[in-house]
Design a protein around this motif. Structure first.
Motif, PDB file in Angstrom:
ATOM      1  N   ALA A  66      18.330  55.744  50.348  1.00 16.36           N
ATOM      2  CA  ALA A  66      18.996  55.193  51.208  1.00 16.36           C
ATOM      3  C   ALA A  66      19.690  55.764  52.429  1.00 16.36           C
ATOM      4  CB  ALA A  66      20.387  54.480  50.567  1.00 16.36           C
ATOM      5  N   GLY A  67      19.364  55.179  53.684  1.00  8.55           N
ATOM      6  CA  GLY A  67      19.699  55.509  54.787  1.00  8.55           C
ATOM      7  C   GLY A  67      18.632  56.537  55.408  1.00  8.55           C
ATOM      8  N   ARG A  68      17.811  56.687  54.711  1.00  7.40           N
ATOM      9  CA  ARG A  68      16.535  57.701  55.255  1.00  7.40           C
ATOM     10  C   ARG A  68      15.406  57.003  55.379  1.00  7.40           C
ATOM     11  NH1 ARG A  68      19.293  59.624  50.766  1.00  7.40           N
ATOM     12  NH2 ARG A  68      20.391  61.586  51.059  1.00  7.40           N
ATOM     13  N   ILE A  69      15.373  55.713  54.876  1.00  7.73           N
ATOM     14  CA  ILE A  69      13.834  55.109  54.982  1.00  7.73           C
ATOM     15  C   ILE A  69      14.133  53.818  55.545  1.00  7.73           C
ATOM     16  CG2 ILE A  69      14.437  53.937  52.788  1.00  7.73           C
ATOM     17  CD1 ILE A  69      11.407  53.904  52.220  1.00  7.73           C
ATOM     18  N   GLY A  70      13.130  53.294  56.683  1.00 11.42           N
ATOM     19  CA  GLY A  70      12.836  52.186  57.434  1.00 11.42           C
ATOM     20  C   GLY A  70      11.852  51.321  56.567  1.00 11.42           C
ATOM     21  N   ILE A  71      12.021  50.074  56.283  1.00 14.12           N
ATOM     22  CA  ILE A  71      10.996  49.497  55.744  1.00 14.12           C
ATOM     23  C   ILE A  71      10.496  48.221  56.426  1.00 14.12           C
ATOM     24  CG2 ILE A  71      10.701  47.996  53.881  1.00 14.12           C
ATOM     25  CD1 ILE A  71      12.796  49.492  51.930  1.00 14.12           C
ATOM     26  N   LEU A  72       9.222  48.306  56.609  1.00 13.15           N
ATOM     27  CA  LEU A  72       8.627  46.997  57.181  1.00 13.15           C
ATOM     28  C   LEU A  72       7.693  46.397  56.357  1.00 13.15           C
ATOM     29  CD1 LEU A  72       7.633  48.943  60.850  1.00 13.15           C
ATOM     30  CD2 LEU A  72       9.672  47.307  60.204  1.00 13.15           C
ATOM     31  N   LYS A  73       7.255  45.057  56.684  1.00  7.13           N
ATOM     32  CA  LYS A  73       6.445  44.295  55.877  1.00  7.13           C
ATOM     33  C   LYS A  73       5.396  43.692  56.627  1.00  7.13           C
ATOM     34  CE  LYS A  73      10.435  42.882  52.825  1.00  7.13           C
ATOM     35  NZ  LYS A  73      11.515  41.634  52.732  1.00  7.13           N
ATOM     36  N   LEU A  74       4.149  44.000  56.176  1.00  3.43           N
ATOM     37  CA  LEU A  74       3.126  43.641  56.938  1.00  3.43           C
ATOM     38  C   LEU A  74       2.170  42.772  55.944  1.00  3.43           C
ATOM     39  CD1 LEU A  74       1.301  44.268  59.437  1.00  3.43           C
ATOM     40  CD2 LEU A  74      -0.083  46.013  57.860  1.00  3.43           C
ATOM     41  N   LEU A  75       2.259  41.365  56.543  1.00 12.31           N
ATOM     42  CA  LEU A  75       1.620  40.504  55.975  1.00 12.31           C
ATOM     43  C   LEU A  75      -0.177  40.394  56.463  1.00 12.31           C
ATOM     44  CD1 LEU A  75       4.262  37.800  55.585  1.00 12.31           C
ATOM     45  CD2 LEU A  75       3.586  39.474  53.931  1.00 12.31           C
ATOM     46  N   LYS A  94       5.750  35.450  59.058  1.00 12.71           N
ATOM     47  CA  LYS A  94       5.271  36.687  59.990  1.00 12.71           C
ATOM     48  C   LYS A  94       5.864  37.098  61.143  1.00 12.71           C
ATOM     49  CE  LYS A  94       0.908  35.432  57.564  1.00 12.71           C
ATOM     50  NZ  LYS A  94      -0.338  34.969  57.974  1.00 12.71           N
ATOM     51  N   PHE A  95       6.325  36.094  61.998  1.00  3.53           N
ATOM     52  CA  PHE A  95       6.908  36.071  63.261  1.00  3.53           C
ATOM     53  C   PHE A  95       8.109  37.170  63.097  1.00  3.53           C
ATOM     54  CE2 PHE A  95      10.014  35.041  66.594  1.00  3.53           C
ATOM     55  CZ  PHE A  95       9.249  35.278  67.692  1.00  3.53           C
ATOM     56  N   TYR A  96       8.921  36.837  62.298  1.00  9.55           N
ATOM     57  CA  TYR A  96      10.237  37.654  61.822  1.00  9.55           C
ATOM     58  C   TYR A  96       9.814  39.041  61.254  1.00  9.55           C
ATOM     59  CZ  TYR A  96      12.915  33.781  63.854  1.00  9.55           C
ATOM     60  OH  TYR A  96      13.565  32.880  64.688  1.00  9.55           O
ATOM     61  N   TYR A  97       8.919  38.953  60.470  1.00 11.49           N
ATOM     62  CA  TYR A  97       8.610  40.319  59.746  1.00 11.49           C
ATOM     63  C   TYR A  97       8.008  41.437  60.726  1.00 11.49           C
ATOM     64  CZ  TYR A  97       9.096  38.824  54.857  1.00 11.49           C
ATOM     65  OH  TYR A  97       9.735  38.331  53.772  1.00 11.49           O
ATOM     66  N   ASN A  98       7.216  40.897  61.714  1.00  9.62           N
ATOM     67  CA  ASN A  98       6.685  41.695  62.964  1.00  9.62           C
ATOM     68  C   ASN A  98       7.748  42.240  63.704  1.00  9.62           C
ATOM     69  OD1 ASN A  98       4.057  41.701  61.641  1.00  9.62           O
ATOM     70  ND2 ASN A  98       3.366  39.830  62.735  1.00  9.62           N
ATOM     71  N   LYS A  99       8.769  41.679  63.614  1.00 11.57           N
ATOM     72  CA  LYS A  99      10.104  42.277  64.623  1.00 11.57           C
ATOM     73  C   LYS A  99      11.016  42.901  63.569  1.00 11.57           C
ATOM     74  CE  LYS A  99       9.495  38.553  68.008  1.00 11.57           C
ATOM     75  NZ  LYS A  99       8.723  39.397  68.831  1.00 11.57           N
TER      76      LYS A  99
END
Length: 387
Positions: free
Chosen positions: A116-125, A291-296
């Protein structure tokens, strides 16, 4: 190689956070993406048995690296790594880790607590329409049939060959990792029944009856499909203009090719004549929105609205500039009746016709008193304008 829309924000996140996680379905291009975007990082893949054993037996040594950082592929295979990573980045804020996973890390309590607070999470479809440069010349039903998984486009593997193998691998490997299911043929039946309910309100009891499992098992198995980025459950719009609204979510798949394969559709011509044609068209555009929002790096602010009299708006997008109301119609010829529910919604909510759109299967653009009619391939343009 097709450049991914998420590239720039991934590079920014890697500067903001000591740990960057790229999550998404198996074969969505995560490994290719991280290895190319962070090519100065060391790389280790926990799908390889000897590497997995190394990580399990000596986590500290496993997490040592000589490059600018360390990429750990399929990191969810060894959850205890996350506590060690926490210790490393706390002692050395300049340490950098890139983690990938075919399951949603956010659902792992130990992981979110550790990082928590150390990780950034992105979702790639899988690929988006913008990444594939979709335009007016694109055959929409061929696109729906193929879906967007990279191997189908990068390696030109026929979808009728690749997708059934993907489905079998998913059931044999990923499902087994997430939950100990004893009857895999029953789970296979379950996922196919879900495909036949694409775009429908989730009815747990009905699915339970059709598959022959309990309602609680339906809930658990839907969670598995969500965790591994196979389906998404679209929630109803939260503002209560009318007490007679539907509260259950609607079911969609992240990839239309996967749905077509599960339904036994053999080619794009059969799809064009299939009873699920409209639902698949709708699913195509909804997955593009996501996808549009996940990619942002944004959770998609999208909902559906439906009252108990059957009046429905396919999608409401909650933007900074107001609500966008969207209807999706697969017909190649537009009909003004397509906007009747939008007109009702505008009168009910005070929404402007300028923010109301019908995306359909044809090519002409025009406006009516209730909405703007646009070809399906112009969805991204409208989203970018509202951004």
């Amino acid at each position: 190689m097709i450049k991914r829309d998420i590239t720039d924000i991934a590079r920014k996140y890697s500067k903001y956070f000591s740990v960057l996680a790229i999550v998404g379905p198996r074969q969505s291009g995560k490994t290719t993406f991280v290895k190319n975007t962070f090519d100065k990082f060391d790389y280790r893949n926990l799908e390889e048995p000897d590497v997995l054993q190394f990580a399990e037996n000596d986590a500290r040594s496993f997490l040592e690296y000589r490059g600018k950082g360390l990429i750990v592929d399929e990191a969810q295979r060894v959850p205890q790594l996350f506590s060690y990573i926490q210790s490393i980045v706390d002692k050395n804020p300049k340490a950098k880790f890139i983690l990938t996973g075919s399951q949603n890390f956010m659902l792992y309590e130990k992981i979110t607590q550790s990082l928590a607070g150390r990780i950034g999470i992105l979702k790639l479809l899988p690929f988006s329409q913008s990444e594939l440069k979709v335009n007016s010349k694109t055959d929409i039903y061929e696109l729906i049939f193929k879906g967007f998984y990279p191997p189908i486009h990068d390696k030109n593997i026929p979808p009728e060959v690749w997708l059934p193998n993907y489905i079998q691998t998913y059931i044999d490997r990923d499902v087994r990792q997430i939950k100990n299911i004893t009857d895999y043929s029953l789970f296979s039946k379950f996922i196919r029944i879900c495909a036949g309910r694409t775009g429908q309100i989730v009815n747990l009891s009905s699915i339970s009856d059709d598959v022959g499992i309990s309602v609680n098992t339906v809930k658990a198995w839907l969670s598995i499909l969500e965790t591994s980025f196979i389906i998404t459950l679209l929630r109803p719009y939260h503002t209560n203009y009318n007490k007679r609204i539907i509260k259950a979510p609607k079911l969609y798949f992240f990839d239309t090719g996967l749905v077509a394969s599960l339904l036994g559709i053999k080619n794009s011509q059969q799809l064009n004549e299939h009873y699920m044609k409209g639902a698949l068209f709708e699913n195509l555009l909804i997955s593009e929105l996501i996808k549009f929002y996940y990619n942002k790096a944004i959770e998609p602010p999208i909902y559906f609205w439906r009252d108990k009299l059957g009046r429905e708006i396919d999608i409401l997008v909650d933007t900074d500039n107001g609500i966008l109301a969207l209807e999706f119609k697969s017909a190649s010829t537009a009909n003004v009746s397509f906007s009747k529910n939008l007109e009702y919604w505008n009168n009910l909510s005070g929404n402007s016709p300028n923010n109301s759109y019908v995306f359909y299967g044809g090519e002409k653009s025009f406006s009516t008193k209730a909405a703007q009619f646009l070809p399906w391939f112009k969805l991204n343009g409208i989203l970018n304008e509202s951004w």
